[in-house]
Design an enzyme around this catalytic site. Structure first.
Site, PDB file in Angstrom:
ATOM      1  N   GLN A 379     -12.484  -1.664  -0.090  1.00  0.00           N
ATOM      2  CA  GLN A 379     -11.385  -2.636  -0.045  1.00  0.00           C
ATOM      3  C   GLN A 379     -11.494  -3.635  -1.206  1.00  0.00           C
ATOM      4  O   GLN A 379     -12.518  -4.309  -1.361  1.00  0.00           O
ATOM      5  CB  GLN A 379     -11.389  -3.403   1.272  1.00  0.00           C
ATOM      6  CG  GLN A 379     -11.175  -2.528   2.486  1.00  0.00           C
ATOM      7  CD  GLN A 379     -12.473  -2.135   3.143  1.00  0.00           C
ATOM      8  OE1 GLN A 379     -13.458  -1.850   2.471  1.00  0.00           O
ATOM      9  NE2 GLN A 379     -12.488  -2.114   4.466  1.00  0.00           N
ATOM     10  N   GLN A 401      -8.181   1.061  -3.140  1.00  0.00           N
ATOM     11  CA  GLN A 401      -7.992   0.821  -1.713  1.00  0.00           C
ATOM     12  C   GLN A 401      -7.517  -0.612  -1.489  1.00  0.00           C
ATOM     13  O   GLN A 401      -8.071  -1.559  -2.050  1.00  0.00           O
ATOM     14  CB  GLN A 401      -9.289   1.061  -0.935  1.00  0.00           C
ATOM     15  CG  GLN A 401      -9.150   0.883   0.566  1.00  0.00           C
ATOM     16  CD  GLN A 401     -10.381   1.331   1.332  1.00  0.00           C
ATOM     17  OE1 GLN A 401     -11.249   1.986   0.785  1.00  0.00           O
ATOM     18  NE2 GLN A 401     -10.455   0.994   2.607  1.00  0.00           N
ATOM     19  N   ASP A 402      -6.447  -0.759  -0.662  1.00  0.00           N
ATOM     20  CA  ASP A 402      -5.923  -2.088  -0.309  1.00  0.00           C
ATOM     21  C   ASP A 402      -5.385  -2.849  -1.522  1.00  0.00           C
ATOM     22  O   ASP A 402      -5.674  -4.033  -1.706  1.00  0.00           O
ATOM     23  CB  ASP A 402      -7.008  -2.938   0.375  1.00  0.00           C
ATOM     24  CG  ASP A 402      -7.363  -2.441   1.758  1.00  0.00           C
ATOM     25  OD1 ASP A 402      -6.875  -1.363   2.146  1.00  0.00           O
ATOM     26  OD2 ASP A 402      -8.143  -3.107   2.453  1.00  0.00           O
ATOM     27  N   ASP A 423      -4.466   3.153   1.988  1.00  0.00           N
ATOM     28  CA  ASP A 423      -3.771   1.994   2.568  1.00  0.00           C
ATOM     29  C   ASP A 423      -3.347   0.998   1.491  1.00  0.00           C
ATOM     30  O   ASP A 423      -3.533  -0.206   1.635  1.00  0.00           O
ATOM     31  CB  ASP A 423      -4.677   1.282   3.583  1.00  0.00           C
ATOM     32  CG  ASP A 423      -5.176   2.203   4.675  1.00  0.00           C
ATOM     33  OD1 ASP A 423      -4.528   3.220   4.950  1.00  0.00           O
ATOM     34  OD2 ASP A 423      -6.236   1.905   5.258  1.00  0.00           O
ATOM     35  N   ARG A 491      -0.214   5.172   7.969  1.00  0.00           N
ATOM     36  CA  ARG A 491      -0.940   5.325   9.233  1.00  0.00           C
ATOM     37  C   ARG A 491      -0.941   3.980   9.954  1.00  0.00           C
ATOM     38  O   ARG A 491      -0.851   2.917   9.331  1.00  0.00           O
ATOM     39  CB  ARG A 491      -2.361   5.833   9.005  1.00  0.00           C
ATOM     40  CG  ARG A 491      -3.238   4.954   8.114  1.00  0.00           C
ATOM     41  CD  ARG A 491      -4.634   5.529   8.023  1.00  0.00           C
ATOM     42  NE  ARG A 491      -5.523   4.705   7.218  1.00  0.00           N
ATOM     43  CZ  ARG A 491      -6.843   4.712   7.329  1.00  0.00           C
ATOM     44  NH1 ARG A 491      -7.430   5.491   8.225  1.00  0.00           N
ATOM     45  NH2 ARG A 491      -7.598   3.948   6.555  1.00  0.00           N
TER      46      ARG A 491
END
Length: 587
Positions: A379, A401-402, A423, A491
Site C-alpha cells: 500500500q 497498490q492503492d 485496488d 472487489r
C-alpha cells in the site's frame, strides 16, 4: 487498498504538543465548551425548552424501569442499531418528552457531544510512549475525530430552525457530512486493529465505544426524514438545485463570475496566482509545502497556487482549514509531485499519500502526483482526497497498490490518467470519474489487478464510485503478460460496496467474470455493482459473475442515478470551477 492501516508519525504534529500544559489544549477545551453550548442552543431553539430538559432528567432517573416513548420507539426502529438508539436517547435530557421532530435534532446533538467527549478523552494519552505505528494510528484517529466533530456540528446547524440554519445548505450536504463522519470512524478503528500496544489500543477503543453505531443511527434517522418531508413536520431544508442540461451547452448560473468559470480553461501562465512555486527561486516559494503553509485559513475566495514545471519531492498535506485552494501545474509529466511512503516503511496507508487534501473546495489541474515506492512495498497512496466539492482535472495519478484514495465527501475527476495494480481506486467518497483513463500495470508475481475497492459500510451512506465515459486500459508493460495477471473491475472492501461502470471502454485484459470476491461470499448479496452500455472486448457480459448484488443495468433511469447531476449533485457546484462536465448520461 488500506487493509486497516493509515499513516505515519511524521505526517502530523504530535498530539502531545497540546497536552493540558500547552496553549493548544486550552484552545481544544474552549472549542469543546463552545460546541457544547451551540448544541444546547440549537436544541432549545428547535422547541425543546430548558424546563422540559430539567423535567425529563428528573423523570427519567437512572433505574432499570425506564421505558421508551412511542416517538423514541418509532424513531429508533429506523436505525441499524435500535437497542443502542433507545438506550442512548433514554439517557439524554429532553428525549422522553420529545416528539419525532425533536428526536432528529436530539440524536444528532447527542452524537456530536459524544464525539467531542471522545476526542477530549483520547487526548489524555497523547504523552504515552508509543511505537511509530501506534503513534500514526493514534494521530490519525485524533485528526479524524476532529473532522467528524466539525461535520456533525455543521449537520446540526443545518437542521436547526430557519433563523439559525446556513442559507446555502441542503439535505444532500447533511447526508454527505454524516456519511463522511461514519467513514472517519471506520478509518480510525481499522487503523487501531494493527496496533501492538495493548494499552493504547484499549484506551482508544474505550473512548471510541459505540461512536460508529451512533453516527450510523443519526444517518438512518436523517435519511428517513429527508426522504419523507412530512416526517412530523421536521424542518429540513432542501433548496432547489440549479441544473445544467448538458456539459457543452455553455449555460451557467448568472451568479457565477467569469473568473471562476475560466480558471480551469485558461493557460496557467495567464492566471494571476496568489502564490507561485518555483524550484529555481523565481516564484514566491521554493516548495509546495511552504505555499500551503502561507495560504490563509478558512478562505471564502479561491486561493491559486501555481506550481511551475519541475519535480517536487515532497509529501503535501492540505488540512481541513485550508479551504478553496487551487493548485495549477504546467501539465501532466511537467509539474510532478513525487513521494515514496509505504506501509512497508512503517507508514500507515492513510498517511502514505504523496498529496493529501481535506480542505473543502480543493481543485487541482495539470499536474502529476506520484508514489514511486513500487509494487513490492504494497500500500502506497499517491493522492488522497477527503475534501468536499473537490475537482481533479487533467492530472496523472501514478502508483501501484492503492494509488488513488477517494476517502470521503463529494469528488469529481475529469480527463485524468490513473495508474495502478491492486485496488488502485479505493475509498468511500461519492465520486464520479468522467472521461478518465484507468491504466492497469504489471503487478508482483501471483497478484491480480483490481481497479476498484469501494468501502461503503452502511446502506444509508450516499457514497460509491461511478466510472462514466472512461477507458480501462493495459499499460505497455502489462500488455504482453496480461493473461498471466488478470485484471478485475473491482472487489468489495466493505459490506455495501457500490461501484458502476457506464458507457466506458473496457480492454481485453479484463477477466471475463468482471469482478473479484474479497473473501468468499462476503458482501456478495449486499454490494451494488453495475454495468451500463460499456463497450470494447472486455465488456462482454455473457460470463459475468452471478452474485445477488451484481446487475446489468438496462434502464437509463437507473443508470442516471450515478451521473454527475444526481450522484454528486454536481450541477449545483461544478459550474463555479469552470471544469467541463456532462451532467447526465449523454457523452
Amino acid at each position: 487498498m488500506g487493509y486497516g492501516r493509515f499513516g505515519s508519525a511524521e505526517s502530523l504534529p504530535s498530539v502531545s504538543e497540546s497536552l493540558p500544559s500547552q496553549p493548544g489544549s486550552t484552545r481544544r477545551k474552549l472549542r469543546f465548551i463552545l460546541l457544547g453550548l451551540l448544541a444546547v442552543v440549537l436544541l432549545v431553539a428547535s422547541g425543546v425548552s430548558v424546563g422540559l430538559l430539567v423535567r425529563s432528567r428528573a423523570r427519567s432517573g437512572s433505574g432499570p424501569n425506564r421505558t421508551p416513548t412511542q416517538a423514541i420507539s418509532q424513531t429508533c426502529a429506523l436505525t441499524r442499531y435500535p437497542e443502542l438508539c433507545v438506550s442512548s436517547l433514554l439517557d439524554f435530557p429532553g428525549a422522553l418528552d420529545a416528539g419525532d421532530r425533536d428526536l432528529v435534532h436530539i440524536s444528532l446533538n447527542m452524537t456530536t457531544q459524544r464525539v467531542g467527549k471522545a476526542l477530549y478523552g483520547a487526548s489524555a494519552i497523547a504523552g504515552v510512549s508509543m511505537d511509530s505505528l501506534a503513534r500514526s494510528a493514534y494521530d490519525d484517529c485524533m485528526e479524524l475525530l476532529d473532522d467528524s466533530l466539525d461535520q456533525l456540528s455543521q449537520s446540526l446547524a443545518v437542521i436547526a430552525p430557519t433563523e439559525l440554519r446556513p442559507a446555502s445548505a441542503s439535505d444532500e450536504d447533511v447526508l454527505t457530512w454524516l456519511s463522511a463522519a461514519l467513514s472517519n470512524q471506520d478509518t480510525c478503528t481499522d487503523g487501531l486493529a494493527d496496533v501492538a500496544n495493548g494499552y493504547v489500543r484499549a484506551q482508544m477503543e474505550s473512548n471510541l465505544k459505540d461512536l460508529a453505531e451512533l453516527v450510523s443511527n443519526c444517518l438512518a434517522i436523517f435519511s428517513a426524514a429527508s426522504r419523507n418531508k412530512d416526517f412530523s413536520g421536521i424542518p429540513i431544508q432542501n433548496k432547489k438545485r440549479r441544473l445544467l442540461s448538458s456539459a457543452g451547452d455553455g449555460e451557467f448560473p448568472e451568479w457565477l463570475g467569469w473568473r471562476d468559470r475560466r480558471l480551469l480553461q485558461v493557460p496557467a501562465a495567464k492566471i494571476q496566482a496568489d502564490m507561485v512555486v518555483a524550484k529555481d527561486g523565481t516564484g514566491t516559494h521554493k516548495s509546495i509545502a511552504d505555499a500551503v503553509k502561507a495560504a490563509p485559513e478558512n478562505s471564502a475566495r479561491r486561493i491559486i497556487i501555481y506550481v511551475k514545471a519541475g519535480r517536487y519531492n515532497e509529501n503535501i498535506k492540505v488540512t481541513r482549514k485550508k479551504t478553496n485552494l487551487m493548485f495549477i501545474g504546467d501539465g501532466k509529466g511537467i509539474t510532478t509531485v513525487a513521494g515514496s511512503r509505504s506501509v512497508a516503511d512503517k507508514y500507515t496507508t492513510f498517511h502514505t499519500a504523496t498529496f493529501a487534501s481535506t480542505g473543502n473546495g480543493f481543485i487541482m489541474r495539470d499536474m502529476t502526483i506520484e508514489n514511486w515506492a513500487g509494487p513490492e512495498k504494497h500500500q502506497a497512496v499517491a493522492l488522497r482526497v477527503g475534501a468536499d466539492h473537490a475537482v481533479v482535472y487533467r492530472c496523472n495519478i501514478v502508483g501501484y497498490q492503492d494509488t488513488l484514495y477517494v476517502h470521503s465527501q463529494r469528488q469529481f475527476f475529469r480527463e485524468c490518467d490513473i495508474y495502478g495494480t491492486v485496488d488502485f481506486v479505493f475509498g468511500n467518497a461519492a465520486v464520479v470519474l468522467q472521461n478518465c483513463s484507468l491504466w492497469a500495470r504489471k503487478p508482483m508475481a501471483m497478484q491480480k489487478n483490481t481497479i476498484t475497492a469501494q468501502n461503503r459500510r452502511d446502506p444509508n451512506q450516499n457514497t460509491g464510485i461511478s466510472i462514466h465515459a472512461c477507458r480501462v486500459l493495459a499499460t505497455p508493460e502489462l500488455e504482453p503478460v496480461k493473461w498471466t495477471y488478470p485484471t478485475y473491475l473491482g472487489r468489495p472492501w466493505k459490506l455495501y460496496s457500490r461501484t458502476v461502470y457506464m458507457l466506458s471502454y473496457l480492454g481485453d485484459h479484463i477477466h471475463s467474470v468482471g469482478w473479484l470476491e474479497w473473501n468468499g461470499s462476503f458482501a456478495l448479496d449486499t454490494l451494488y455493482y453495475g454495468e451500463y452500455m460499456n463497450y470494447g472486448p472486455g465488456a462482454a457480459l455473457g460470463k459475468r459473475v452471478k452474485w445477488p448484488g451484481y446487475r446489468v443495468i438496462t434502464l437509463p433511469e437507473e443508470a442516471s442515478k450515478f451521473t454527475v447531476a444526481r450522484f454528486i449533485y454536481g450541477s449545483s457546484w461544478l459550474p463555479s470551477t469552470g471544469v467541463a462536465f456532462v451532467a447526465g448520461l449523454s457523452v
